[in-house]
Every structure is written in structure tokens, then in C-alpha cells.
Scaffold this active site. Structure first.
Site, PDB file in Angstrom:
ATOM      1  CB  CYS A  84      -4.190  13.885   4.329  1.00 41.40           C
ATOM      2  SG  CYS A  84      -2.866  13.694   5.696  1.00 41.40           S
ATOM      3  CG  ASN A 125      15.335   9.026   3.734  1.00 43.90           C
ATOM      4  OD1 ASN A 125      16.134   9.303   4.160  1.00 43.90           O
ATOM      5  ND2 ASN A 125      15.266   7.644   3.404  1.00 43.90           N
ATOM      6  CB  CYS A 173       7.231   8.071  -4.046  1.00 45.25           C
ATOM      7  SG  CYS A 173       8.597   8.488  -5.174  1.00 45.25           S
ATOM      8  CG  LEU A 178       4.315  -6.607  -4.862  1.00 43.34           C
ATOM      9  CD1 LEU A 178       3.476  -7.735  -4.898  1.00 43.34           C
ATOM     10  CD2 LEU A 178       5.745  -6.959  -4.807  1.00 43.34           C
TER      11      LEU A 178
END
Length: 483
Positions: A440, A232, A289, A172
Site C-alpha cells: 500500500c 491521533n 488523513c 503545505l
């Protein structure tokens, strides 16, 4: 000669965050050599093991591609700008060619589109062309949201939506076609409802499916223009090849952090995506992203450019982004434009094209074989198992390889932060006598860190946290924020 090399965001982690590097060089090759001598870790991202510039990295001197000049021997003048442009992991028939007459506009539509109708570049005929046109949007996310909303508002008569994802809270911040009440809904349903609310006069067709080599050609055949809103590389090359094979314009956009790219790839009129990037980067080299982040308004800007180019193609405008690559830097509020040329050796649209059918794009991008290339060599532990180990093994050390700003958002207690880009240089800070778990956000970067440490000769035992800190939040401690 003193020249400036502009470093794209995706590669700045290897230049200490510096966006501009000044070097002394007489040729483009010397400039890159000077750059990589200053930042040695960057070299493997620009050159392969044969010391050849990687195919997914393009170099421009000012606005000209060095491949169209003298390559690495391209001469430089004092004050020139060398730009590194890596790939980042976002035909309409004329009326005379169409036997069916353009549709008429109702009085309600005339009132709705009045600001278009009084523009000589659009007018009544142009608005009728928009109503007669059909556009297929691949994705209804960050880029697809503004594209779809503006095309619907503009009166594009028939719009197709391809998506199979569901709305999540993290969407959002940028995917403005969806709202809070849509969380958990299929994106394609949320997008369809929003577009119908914007303009009830248009037809919306939904295709709740993943775009594949099996369905792409049939889908593309039913639309005039394809808008690429993917995130992608396999789908991006699939869209490009399918557009070449069906003769459709490919309105391209991509985004990463503060940077965006836009172009129109149309083999009939010029270059296709493969002319710019003949091959994809290796898996994991270009962060997504989800890993690197994206400014929420950036897809709005790039998506608006894509919508503008789509409308111009429908109207028959001549000055489109065909054979032009537009780069946008939101942080410095700068646009740059580079010229593109059709590659006569392009396997998709060149003089002796070899791509006659769609292929396995997961395999082409190196994703299909990746798990087999990293078999049982990667030792993993679940978040639940790590929690149990920490409770009974005080000698266990946990290394977080995310970036500092991510560490500030959420962390596993007792971990030591060593970002991925520094992990080899700082491996002396990791005690090889202790069992070590690396993590990570989701487990991808920590796996890369383990591979890099092993290659550098680290002698200790290294274990990857499966699912990263996200799994820790899901399985162990919900108070750890997910982002």
C-alpha cells in the site's frame, strides 16, 4: 417507514461510495440491520462480536442521540434521518473572579483592534479580556494553523504552542502557517515566526515536545483554554482527560477528507470527549488523513470555528458549542448539529468518575500491544529486496491494495490493483500457487489485507512490503512520486 441513513465518509468504502441509503424500518436498530444486510462488510465496523454497537460509533435520529432515547428501539417516523457518527482520526475566569485588573490597550493596539472595539459584543472590555487570556494550542498543523493565526490576529495575549514535528512539503497543501522556505524546520519555530509577524503585541511560548501523561497537567495548568489540534486518538483522549482534571475547556476539532467535527468539551459545564466516545476505535480501523486524505481548505474551516469558539469563551458568550456537536460536510456544503449530554457513567467526568490521573494512552488505544499481537506471523520484505526478487523471479506477483486514485498517482510497474475493501471478495484473482507481495502506501493497509486474506482461508504465501510504495520511491525508483 422509509428512512434515510447518512453514511460518513470513513465508512463509504463499505457502501460502494454511497453517502445516503434508504431503508424500511420502524426503529433505529431495524434501520441499521437493514443497512448491514445490504452491506455485510459494514456490520463488523458497527457491531462487536457480541452484536453490540461499538462504543466509538454513535447513532442519531435527526439530531438526538439514541442513547438518550430508547437505544436501538428508538422509534422512527417516515422521512426520518438516521446518522452514523463515528469518531474520526485534527475555563476562562470572569473578570470579577480575577484579582488582577484587565490590561490596558495602547493607542497602537486600539488602532489594530478597531473593528473589534466598535462591536458591542466585544468592545474595549472584551478586547482587554482577549489580551488577558491565555490559550494552549496542541499542534501547529492543519487545525492549529488557522486557529493560531486567527487567535493571534484577534489579540489573545498569551499563546502556547505544543509541537515536535518538522515541516514537510506534503503539509503545505493545508497547513497555511508554514511556507515553502520552512520545509525541514521545526513546525514550532515556523509557527512562532508567523504568529509574531501577524501580531507583535502578543506573547508566544513554545513547547517543543510531545504531549505526554507526564507533562500535560503541568502545561495545562498555566493556560485558560486548551485547543485540540491533534490528529491521533491517544493524544485526543490525553487532552480530554487532562482538561477534565485541570478544569479547562477543550476546544475540539477533527477532520477527514471532506468532513469535519467541532465542539467544546468542558466537564464543568457539560459533556467531555469521553461522554461522546467512551472508547477509541481499534487501531487501524479509522484511517488517518495520511491514508484517506483531506481537502486542503477543510482544516481552515474547522480551525476557524475552533478559533471562534475560543474567542467566545474568553468573552463569556453563552451560546457556545458546549453540549453541541457540529458536523460539516464540505462536499455537499452542509452543517448538521447534534445535542450532547453529560454521561453520568462517564469514567472521566461522571458522578462516580474513576479517572483520577493520566494513564498510558498508547496502551489505552491499543497501540502499545499491537506489535506483540502481530509477532513474526507477518512476513515482510524491503523495497530493495523486492526489486531484486522481481528481477530474478518472474513468477512473483505483486498486489497493490490502495485505492484507484492512489494507483493513478504512482505505481510499481507490473502490479495488480485490488483495493483493500475488495481484497477478500476478489481473492480468486490472486494465484495461491505463486509467491505474493502485497503493498500500500506505507505498509499498514497491506498488513490488514494479509490478515483478512488469511482469515478468509487464502492458502498461498503472503508477504508485506515494508514501508509500501513510499519505501520503493526512497530505495529503488525516485521517479515514483511520493504523496
Amino acid at each position: 417507514m422509509s428512512v434515510t441513513i447518512q453514511i460518513p465518509t470513513a465508512l463509504r468504502q463499505f457502501t460502494g461510495g454511497n453517502p445516503h441509503i434508504e431503508v424500511e424500518a420502524a426503529t433505529a436498530g431495524e434501520a441499521l440491520d437493514g443497512l448491514t444486510s445490504l452491506y455485510t462488510e459494514l456490520r463488523r465496523h458497527l457491531y462487536d462480536d457480541k452484536n453490540t454497537l461499538r462504543s466509538f460509533v454513535n447513532v442519531y435520529v435527526n439530531d438526538e442521540d439514541v442513547r438518550q432515547q430508547s437505544g436501538a428501539q428508538t422509534k422512527l417516523k417516515d422521512g426520518d434521518t438516521v446518522m452514523i457518527v463515528p469518531s474520526i482520526a485534527g475555563g476562562v475566569a470572569k473578570e470579577a473572579e480575577v484579582e488582577t485588573p484587565l490590561p490596558s490597550l495602547s493607542n497602537e493596539e486600539i488602532a489594530r483592534y478597531s473593528r473589534h472595539l466598535i462591536m458591542p459584543e466585544v468592545g474595549l472590555e472584551g478586547q482587554r479580556k482577549l489580551k488577558a487570556a491565555s490559550v494552549l494550542m496542541i499542534g501547529t498543523g492543519g487545525l492549529g494553523a488557522p486557529v493560531g493565526m486567527y487567535l493571534a490576529a484577534a489579540g489573545v495575549g498569551r499563546m502556547g504552542l505544543v509541537d515536535f514535528d518538522v515541516v514537510e512539503a506534503s503539509n503545505l497543501q493545508r497547513q497555511i502557517i508554514h511556507g515553502t522556505r520552512d520545509i525541514g524546520r521545526p513546525k514550532i519555530e515556523s509557527a512562532r515566526d508567523r504568529l509574531r509577524d501577524i501580531n507583535p503585541h502578543i506573547e508566544i511560548e513554545t513547547h517543543e515536545t510531545r504531549l505526554t501523561s507526564q507533562n500535560a497537567l503541568a502545561l495545562f495548568a498555566n493556560y485558560d483554554i486548551v485547543v485540540d489540534g491533534t490528529d491521533n486518538f491517544p493524544t485526543r483522549y490525553l487532552v480530554s482527560d487532562a482538561c477534565v482534571l485541570t478544569g479547562k475547556p477543550n476546544v475540539y476539532g477533527s477532520i477527514f477528507r471532506f468532513e469535519g467535527q467541532a465542539s467544546v468539551f468542558w466537564a464543568k459545564e457539560g459533556a467531555c470527549y469521553r461522554c461522546l466516545y467512551s472508547e477509541p476505535p481499534p487501531p487501524g480501523l479509522v484511517p488517518s488523513c495520511a491514508e484517506g486524505g483531506v481537502l486542503g481548505v477543510l482544516p481552515g474551516i474547522v480551525g476557524a470555528i475552533q478559533a471562534t469558539e475560543t474567542i467566545k469563551l474568553i468573552l463569556g458568550a453563552k451560546d457556545t458549542l458546549v453540549n453541541r456537536l457540529l458536523l460539516f460536510d464540505a462536499w455537499h456544503m452542509k452543517f448538521r448539529e447534534f445535542k450532547l449530554r453529560k454521561d453520568p457513567k462517564c469514567p472521566a467526568c461522571g458522578e462516580n468518575a474513576t479517572i483520577k490521573e493520566l494513564i498510558d494512552y498508547e496502551e489505552f488505544c491499543g497501540l502499545r500491544s499491537q506489535p506483540q499481537e502481530q509477532p513474526a506471523a507477518l512476513e515482510e520484505i524491503t523495497a530493495t529486496e523486492l526489486s531484486q526478487q522481481l528481477a530474478k523471479n518472474p513468477n512473483l506477483q505483486v498486489i497493490d491494495v490502495r485505492e484507484t486514485f492512489e494507483y493513478d498517482i504512482a505505481r510499481i510497474p507490473g502490479t495488480k490493483l485490488i483495493p483493500l475493501g475488495q481484497v477478500v471478495a476478489r481473492m480468486n484473482e490472486i494465484d495461491p500457487s505463486r509467491e505474493t507481495v502485497l503493498h500500500c502506501k506505507a505498509g499498514v493497509r497491506s498488513a490488514k489485507a494479509i490478515a483478512a486474506l488469511k482469515q478468509a482461508g487464502f492458502p498461498g504465501r503472503l508477504i508485506n512490503l515494508k514501508g509500501g510504495i513510499t519505501a520503493w520511491s526512497d530505495e529503488v525508483d525516485p521517479s515514483v512520486a511520493k504523496y
